[in-house]
Write an enzyme that holds these catalytic residues in place. Structure first.
Site, PDB file in Angstrom:
ATOM      1  N   SER A 238      44.544  36.751  31.921  1.00  0.00           N
ATOM      2  CA  SER A 238      43.052  37.359  31.619  1.00  0.00           C
ATOM      3  C   SER A 238      42.316  36.773  32.712  1.00  0.00           C
ATOM      4  O   SER A 238      42.620  36.640  33.822  1.00  0.00           O
ATOM      5  CB  SER A 238      42.866  36.192  30.718  1.00  0.00           C
ATOM      6  OG  SER A 238      42.389  34.650  30.099  1.00  0.00           O
ATOM      7  N   LYS A 239      40.865  37.758  32.528  1.00  0.00           N
ATOM      8  CA  LYS A 239      40.118  37.734  33.735  1.00  0.00           C
ATOM      9  C   LYS A 239      39.297  36.644  33.994  1.00  0.00           C
ATOM     10  O   LYS A 239      39.193  36.151  35.173  1.00  0.00           O
ATOM     11  CB  LYS A 239      38.721  38.341  32.547  1.00  0.00           C
ATOM     12  CG  LYS A 239      39.063  40.281  33.002  1.00  0.00           C
ATOM     13  CD  LYS A 239      37.445  40.416  32.525  1.00  0.00           C
ATOM     14  CE  LYS A 239      37.994  41.629  32.606  1.00  0.00           C
ATOM     15  NZ  LYS A 239      38.246  42.821  33.789  1.00  0.00           N
TER      16      LYS A 239
END
Length: 461
Positions: A238-239
């Site tokens: 994920s980010k």
């Protein structure tokens, strides 16, 4: 054997994810290895979240990275009548039925199952009621209650699913729109797909889709479920771990070939070979060698591979790729009198075009900030730097060999360490202690500019 046809089926609810690029890559490579076709299907039935902007982002990025489909992409949003026809076929063959259970009824049913220690799932209570279609009914598949589904996954081997653990999934919603599973199965059939390569998060969907295929008398498909792409903490990428969209990596100056190289190595390896290109992958890749465990995306591996791919470029191609990043810094690559020597010397200084462009700033622009810690460490008083400047002024042949010899003689004659001589010059020229070999760096700047920069640092001190 039927011609191998694979497909990548993204939903246009966001930009192209790096995990999606890997799925598309493996589908593309497997098709090309088998002289087959690679297709793209846009699964845009989620009208609220899907946008044409995201669709265009996905398609343009796949094309530009080299993963071009062999046919025009199709959109599920334009194929509703095909799905309805398939649903009608299931109704006519009595393999699907109408169910009018309300959300409250279903919620109570699941609560009772959970309280009894059972798996919460639809219990088929409407299956034999012979209900007619109404605005309150959904269409459900009549899933076999007994037996099992066996999937011979190309990566995971044999996977078994008991039919009694699968409920009667919904095919048409009460508003008449088809669900993901029905669309997915019908499109695979209509596109003549033979092999479904996708993430392991779809494993639980596979038996459901096989039941729909069977009810529609569609041929069986091959399946391969890839390990998920994980961050270094072994949680889904994920980010918080790193950038997740392909565009972000390109904007940072990573090469497409290096991104493909890195993604291909997520869950697969070929002996000790680290650096390869798409054509190598088509030659060497074996889907049965893909690991089952999650594949960890490590940005340091991408950095290293990118540096290798940058080093393999011709000087012209390297400069062409670097120019847009220099333009963003208002730098014209040809404004330096020794541009080619400079680029040759600096092309391995960093791992990405963006980093390399930033490291070139002091070679094109005046220094507005020096590394103060380096000044404190390497320049004890101005007179030392004055003496070094006078020594450089005395060099008549401003070549790398002459400069290196003069520096070495000065260091030995004054009984100084190499850093005490070299680093003050580097600080004057670049503002920091990072540069190619000092003789090369001085040649790049030229004698006049080198002396001017030393004078500027002396004025500052």
């Amino acid at each position: 054997m039927a011609k191998v046809i694979t497909r990548f089926a993204p939903s246009p609810t966001g930009t192209l994810h790096i995990g999606g690029v890997r799925t598309a890559l493996f589908n593309y490579v497997y098709a090309k290895q088998n002289n087959g076709q690679f297709l793209i299907r846009i699964e845009d039935t989620d009208r609220e979240r899907s946008t044409k902007e995201f669709e265009e982002n996905i398609l343009s990025n796949l094309n530009s990275i080299g993963l071009k489909p062999d046919q025009e992409p199709i959109n599920q949003s334009e194929r509703n009548s095909i799905y309805i026809a398939a649903a009608d076929k299931l109704i006519d063959s009595k393999k699907a039925y109408w169910c009018d259970c309300s959300p409250e009824t279903l919620e109570q049913m699941r609560a009772e199952q959970t309280a009894a220690g059972k798996k919460p799932m639809y219990d088929g209570r409407s299956r034999n009621l012979g209900l007619e279609r109404s605005e309150n009914t959904v269409l459900r598949l009549a899933t076999p209650n007994e037996g099992e589904i066996i999937v011979n996954d190309l990566i995971r081997g044999e996977i078994k699913f008991n039919n009694n653990e699968l409920d009667d999934l919904i095919l048409l919603r009460s508003n008449g729109t088809p669900t993901y599973h029905l669309c997915n199965v019908v499109d695979d059939f209509e596109q003549n797909v033979t092999t479904v390569i996708r993430g392991e998060d779809h494993i639980s969907n596979t038996p459901r889709q096989i039941h729909i295929q069977s009810a529609l008398n569609y041929p069986e498909l091959q399946y391969a479920h890839l390990p998920l792409v994980l961050g270094t903490d072994k949680k889904r990428l994920s980010k918080r771990h790193a950038a997740t969209s392909l565009e972000e990596y390109r904007e940072k100056g990573y090469l497409d070939s290096a991104i493909i190289n890195t993604l291909a190595r997520l869950g697969w390896s070929k002996g000790n070979k680290e650096v390869f290109y798409l054509e190598d992958l088509i030659k060497d890749f074996n889907i049965k060698e893909v690991q089952k465990a999650g594949a960890i995306f490590d940005i340091t591996k991408l950095d290293w591979l990118n540096s290798q791919h940058l080093a393999n470029l011709s000087l012209k191609d390297f400069k062409d790729g670097l120019k847009p990043f220099l333009n963003e810094l208002n730098i014209n690559i040809d404004d330096h009198e020794n541009a080619d020597l400079l680029i040759k010397s600096m092309r391995t200084a960093q791992n990405t075009y963006s980093e390399i462009a930033n490291s070139l700033i002091p070679y094109y622009k005046e220094i507005d900030e020096y590394d103060e810690k380096a000044i404190t460490k390497f320049i004890e008083n101005k007179s030392d730097l004055e003496n070094i400047k006078n020594m450089l002024i005395s060099i008549n042949d401003w070549s790398e060999e002459s400069i290196d010899n003069a520096l070495k003689d000065y260091q030995q004659d004054n009984e100084l360490s190499v850093p005490k001589v070299n680093q003050p010059i580097r600080i004057a020229l670049t503002g920091s202690i990072k540069s190619p070999s000092l003789g090369t760096t001085l040649v790049i700047f030229g004698k006049n500019t080198s002396i001017e920069r030393i004078n500027a640092l002396l004025d500052k001190i």
